[in-house]
Design an enzyme around this catalytic site. Structure first.
Site, short mmCIF file in Angstrom:
data_model
loop_
_atom_site.label_atom_id
_atom_site.label_comp_id
_atom_site.label_asym_id
_atom_site.label_seq_id
_atom_site.Cartn_x
_atom_site.Cartn_y
_atom_site.Cartn_z
N TYR A 148 -2.68 0.84 -1.64
CA TYR A 148 -2.26 0.24 -0.40
C TYR A 148 -0.85 0.69 -0.03
O TYR A 148 -0.05 1.06 -0.89
CB TYR A 148 -2.22 -1.30 -0.53
CG TYR A 148 -3.54 -1.94 -0.51
CD1 TYR A 148 -4.39 -1.85 -1.61
CD2 TYR A 148 -3.96 -2.64 0.60
CE1 TYR A 148 -5.62 -2.45 -1.59
CE2 TYR A 148 -5.19 -3.26 0.62
CZ TYR A 148 -6.01 -3.16 -0.49
OH TYR A 148 -7.22 -3.77 -0.46
N SER A 177 -7.45 -4.14 6.89
CA SER A 177 -8.41 -4.94 6.13
C SER A 177 -9.15 -4.01 5.18
O SER A 177 -8.74 -2.87 4.97
CB SER A 177 -9.39 -5.62 7.08
OG SER A 177 -10.28 -4.67 7.62
N HIS A 178 -10.27 -4.50 4.65
CA HIS A 178 -11.19 -3.66 3.88
C HIS A 178 -12.44 -3.34 4.68
O HIS A 178 -13.48 -2.98 4.11
CB HIS A 178 -11.57 -4.34 2.56
CG HIS A 178 -10.44 -4.45 1.58
ND1 HIS A 178 -10.62 -4.85 0.28
CD2 HIS A 178 -9.11 -4.22 1.71
CE1 HIS A 178 -9.46 -4.86 -0.35
NE2 HIS A 178 -8.53 -4.49 0.50
N GLY A 179 -12.39 -3.54 5.99
CA GLY A 179 -13.49 -3.16 6.84
C GLY A 179 -14.60 -4.20 6.88
O GLY A 179 -14.43 -5.35 6.50
#
Length: 483
Positions: free
Chosen positions: A45, A313-315
């Protein structure tokens, strides 16, 4: 999508907007089509952005208008939800102080009890107050048309030290066994999650690939359980200790115009999670958080997602599915006219080895990507540690369509990744009008495929030559994958 069991339906007439990505000169980096490892490497990240509570997502571009869609759950309360007949139960009339310090739990419970007993009753948390309540289950059955309206601020105790020892640490607000209920308002649900995120229980990814501690027994902020014909709209929900909103064992859910926000590195803060839930519409919402923007668990069917801006986000994820050799069934999912930006994943299906069941009837259409790692990802080797063993059984992935998926990807990962089970191939994958270019530079990573079968209806950028045509010779023990 067929709406089942008496849920009110409407037909939405809408216009498709396709955002074209300008083609550029590019070169291909060849990648070997080899078997994936036992577990997938953890992505890293960047530093978390500053989150502004009043504008949690701040999209740089507006979501495209929705496209034509089949019948979906509609809002049974198209007008002001507050009933003018006088059945409004203001929590301050029941003794709520609303100063952000006093415990207002008893007042909310009494207001709920009164509103639950009358038709179209309204529990009102008025503007210009900050109410603190402890973990509470608001249960039914209640008279139809119940509204829980938050126009002020509603929040839990600040962190684990203030959390009452007698209260569950699994959840905060729970709505249980309700029908024809609306959770709405112009206010804010503040999760006070920061002190939960750093509990030394569960490792999670930190800046530059580092490992940080994370939550263990942290509460989900809002949970709907065994309920039907629900409307959730208008609210700002932020900084949850764990999942912001969960739907378990529900049917007939309409979600519209939500703003969900938590920092990018806040662990396990999924925006909206559904599990064992059918006939769901999620529309016109902004979600920026530290985990999946929307996650779809086992037992979900007939889900329509449209007009959502997601990221960081993580989708949007289907899964994870099949953990501990369990059966998982997911079907008839549509994701359309969505923006995904600055995210670890875009459109993801993730399953554990050893599971059974199937994921089938999935449509991803008119999706705009902005600097996304793993834009299109099927991972049937999902694992959270290095201890996962190879297993022959898998959740069967079939009939997945990717149509008009355009934008840019983070060059640290290949933009298209199909890592399917050695023994249970992914089948009937359709690629049409997919154009993904590097966010920076000119190098285009070649897609990765393992045991994936499907069709390219149009030329894909980058070309997906590793996708096998036709059908596999056999699917072992196919009866295990029936749902």
């Amino acid at each position: 999508m067929e709406v089942i069991r008496g849920v009110l339906v409407i037909y939405l007439t809408i216009i498709t907007s396709v955002v074209n990505v300008e083609a550029r000169y590019h070169y291909h980096k060849k990648q070997k089509n080899k078997a994936p490892p036992n577990n997938s490497p953890a992505p890293t990240y960047a530093n978390p952005p500053q989150v502004v509570p009043s504008d949690p997502a701040s999209p740089s571009i507006s979501p495209p208008p929705p496209a034509s869609t089949p019948p979906v759950p509609s809002d049974p309360y198209p007008n002001d939800p507050v009933d003018s007949s006088g059945c409004v139960f203001d929590v301050t009339s029941f003794g709520a102080v609303g100063d952000g310090s006093a415990d207002d739990t008893a007042a909310f419970r009494e207001a709920w009890k009164a509103a639950c007993a009358v038709e179209s009753g309204v529990v009102l948390a008025p503007a210009n107050y900050c109410f603190k309540i402890t973990s509470t289950i608001f249960s039914g059955p209640c008279k139809p048309g119940l509204v829980f309206q938050v126009d002020g601020v509603l929040m839990p105790p600040d962190g684990p030290e203030e959390w009452p020892k007698a209260d569950s640490r699994k959840q905060w607000l729970v709505f249980y066994r309700l029908d024809n209920m609306s959770f709405t308002g112009s206010g804010t649900i503040e999760g006070n999650g920061e002190k939960w995120w750093d509990l030394p229980c569960k490792p999670h990814r930190g800046p530059d690939g580092s490992t940080m501690s994370g939550p263990c027994d942290s509460p989900a902020l809002i949970r709907f359980f065994m309920s039907s014909n629900l409307v959730v709209s208008g609210l700002c929900i932020q900084n949850s200790p764990q999942f912001h909103m969960k739907f378990d064992g529900c049917e007939g859910v309409f979600i519209d115009k939500l703003s969900i926000s938590s920092p990018k590195l806040s662990p396990n803060t999924d925006g909206i999670h559904i599990e064992g839930t059918k006939t769901v519409g999620i529309y016109n919402s902004l979600i920026a958080n530290g985990d999946d923007c929307i996650s779809i668990g086992p037992g979900c069917a007939d889900v329509d997602i449209e007009g959502v801006t997601c990221g960081p986000s993580h989708g949007i994820s289907i899964g994870s599915l099949g953990v501990h050799n369990s059966q998982a069934c997911v079907s008839n999912i549509t994701v359309r006219n969505v923006i995904i930006k600055e995210s670890d994943n875009g459109l993801r299906i993730k399953t554990w080895q050893g599971g059974t069941g199937s994921v089938t009837g999935i449509l991803f259409e008119n999706i705009q990507m902005e600097n996304v790692r793993n834009c299109i990802n099927v991972d049937q080797y999902y694992c959270l540690s290095k201890a996962c063993l190879n297993q022959t059984s898998a959740v069967y992935v079939n009939d997945i369509q990717y149509r008009t998926i355009k934008g840019t990807y983070d060059v640290r990962n290949t933009p298209i990744h199909f890592a399917c089970s050695d023994t249970v191939a992914c089948t009937n994958i359709t690629m049409s009008d997919v154009e993904l270019l590097p966010y920076e530079g000119e190098l285009v990573e070649d897609p990765f495929c393992w045991n994936a079968y499907g069709t390219q209806e149009t030329l894909t950028i980058p070309p997906i030559n590793c996708l096998q045509e036709g059908e596999p010779v056999s699917v072992k023990e196919s009866n295990k994958y029936d749902c």
